[in-house]
Design a protein around this motif. Structure first.
Motif, PDB file in Angstrom:
ATOM      1  N   ILE A 174       0.839  -1.205   0.000  1.00  0.00           N
ATOM      2  CA  ILE A 174       0.000   0.000   0.000  1.00  0.00           C
ATOM      3  C   ILE A 174       0.874   1.255   0.000  1.00  0.00           C
ATOM      4  O   ILE A 174       0.555   2.250  -0.660  1.00  0.00           O
ATOM      5  N   GLU A 175       1.981   1.206   0.714  1.00  0.00           N
ATOM      6  CA  GLU A 175       2.879   2.360   0.757  1.00  0.00           C
ATOM      7  C   GLU A 175       3.432   2.699  -0.625  1.00  0.00           C
ATOM      8  O   GLU A 175       3.806   3.838  -0.886  1.00  0.00           O
ATOM      9  N   GLN A 176       3.459   1.733  -1.525  1.00  0.00           N
ATOM     10  CA  GLN A 176       4.012   1.946  -2.856  1.00  0.00           C
ATOM     11  C   GLN A 176       2.952   2.322  -3.895  1.00  0.00           C
ATOM     12  O   GLN A 176       3.288   2.664  -5.031  1.00  0.00           O
ATOM     13  N   VAL A 177       1.687   2.266  -3.502  1.00  0.00           N
ATOM     14  CA  VAL A 177       0.599   2.580  -4.427  1.00  0.00           C
ATOM     15  C   VAL A 177       0.485   4.101  -4.583  1.00  0.00           C
ATOM     16  O   VAL A 177       0.536   4.829  -3.591  1.00  0.00           O
ATOM     17  N   LEU A 205      -5.451   5.118  -3.635  1.00  0.00           N
ATOM     18  CA  LEU A 205      -5.701   4.789  -2.227  1.00  0.00           C
ATOM     19  C   LEU A 205      -7.186   4.781  -1.880  1.00  0.00           C
ATOM     20  O   LEU A 205      -7.636   3.954  -1.092  1.00  0.00           O
ATOM     21  N   GLU A 206      -7.955   5.679  -2.493  1.00  0.00           N
ATOM     22  CA  GLU A 206      -9.400   5.698  -2.230  1.00  0.00           C
ATOM     23  C   GLU A 206     -10.042   4.390  -2.699  1.00  0.00           C
ATOM     24  O   GLU A 206     -10.916   3.841  -2.026  1.00  0.00           O
ATOM     25  N   GLU A 207      -9.600   3.874  -3.819  1.00  0.00           N
ATOM     26  CA  GLU A 207     -10.128   2.610  -4.335  1.00  0.00           C
ATOM     27  C   GLU A 207      -9.773   1.445  -3.407  1.00  0.00           C
ATOM     28  O   GLU A 207     -10.604   0.571  -3.139  1.00  0.00           O
ATOM     29  N   ILE A 208      -8.577   1.462  -2.887  1.00  0.00           N
ATOM     30  CA  ILE A 208      -8.158   0.422  -1.931  1.00  0.00           C
ATOM     31  C   ILE A 208      -9.003   0.517  -0.669  1.00  0.00           C
ATOM     32  O   ILE A 208      -9.479  -0.494  -0.147  1.00  0.00           O
ATOM     33  N   LEU A 209      -9.209   1.715  -0.185  1.00  0.00           N
ATOM     34  CA  LEU A 209     -10.032   1.916   1.008  1.00  0.00           C
ATOM     35  C   LEU A 209     -11.462   1.437   0.770  1.00  0.00           C
ATOM     36  O   LEU A 209     -12.060   0.782   1.636  1.00  0.00           O
ATOM     37  N   GLU A 246      -1.012   7.729  -4.756  1.00  0.00           N
ATOM     38  CA  GLU A 246      -2.070   8.355  -3.953  1.00  0.00           C
ATOM     39  C   GLU A 246      -3.436   8.265  -4.628  1.00  0.00           C
ATOM     40  O   GLU A 246      -4.455   8.061  -3.962  1.00  0.00           O
TER      41      GLU A 246
END
Length: 65
Positions: free
Chosen positions: A12-15, A20-24, A17
């Motif tokens: 996740i740290e490498q994704v 990140l909303e999609e991951i969340l 920005e």
């Protein structure tokens, strides 16, 4: 070796920005799915145990409480 959680956090740290909303959203989807599955299991258990709960023997066992 890293745990799965540590690996996930590292990824996740490498994704970027922007993603990140999609991951969340996906994490929220998974949490909702888990809650729904637990609720469905509880409902299924209730209907299968209901026949035992409604026996006169059960009423007698719990009458003094």
């Amino acid at each position: 070796t890293m745990s799965e959680k540590e690996l996930l956090l590292s990824e996740i740290e490498q994704v970027p920005e922007a993603f990140l909303e999609e991951i969340l959203d996906f994490v929220h989807f998974l949490r909702t799915k888990i809650i729904k599955e637990r609720l469905e299991t509880a409902i299924a258990s209730e209907s299968s145990l209901k026949k035992d709960w409604l026996k006169p023997e059960e009423d007698e066992a719990w009458q003094d409480l």
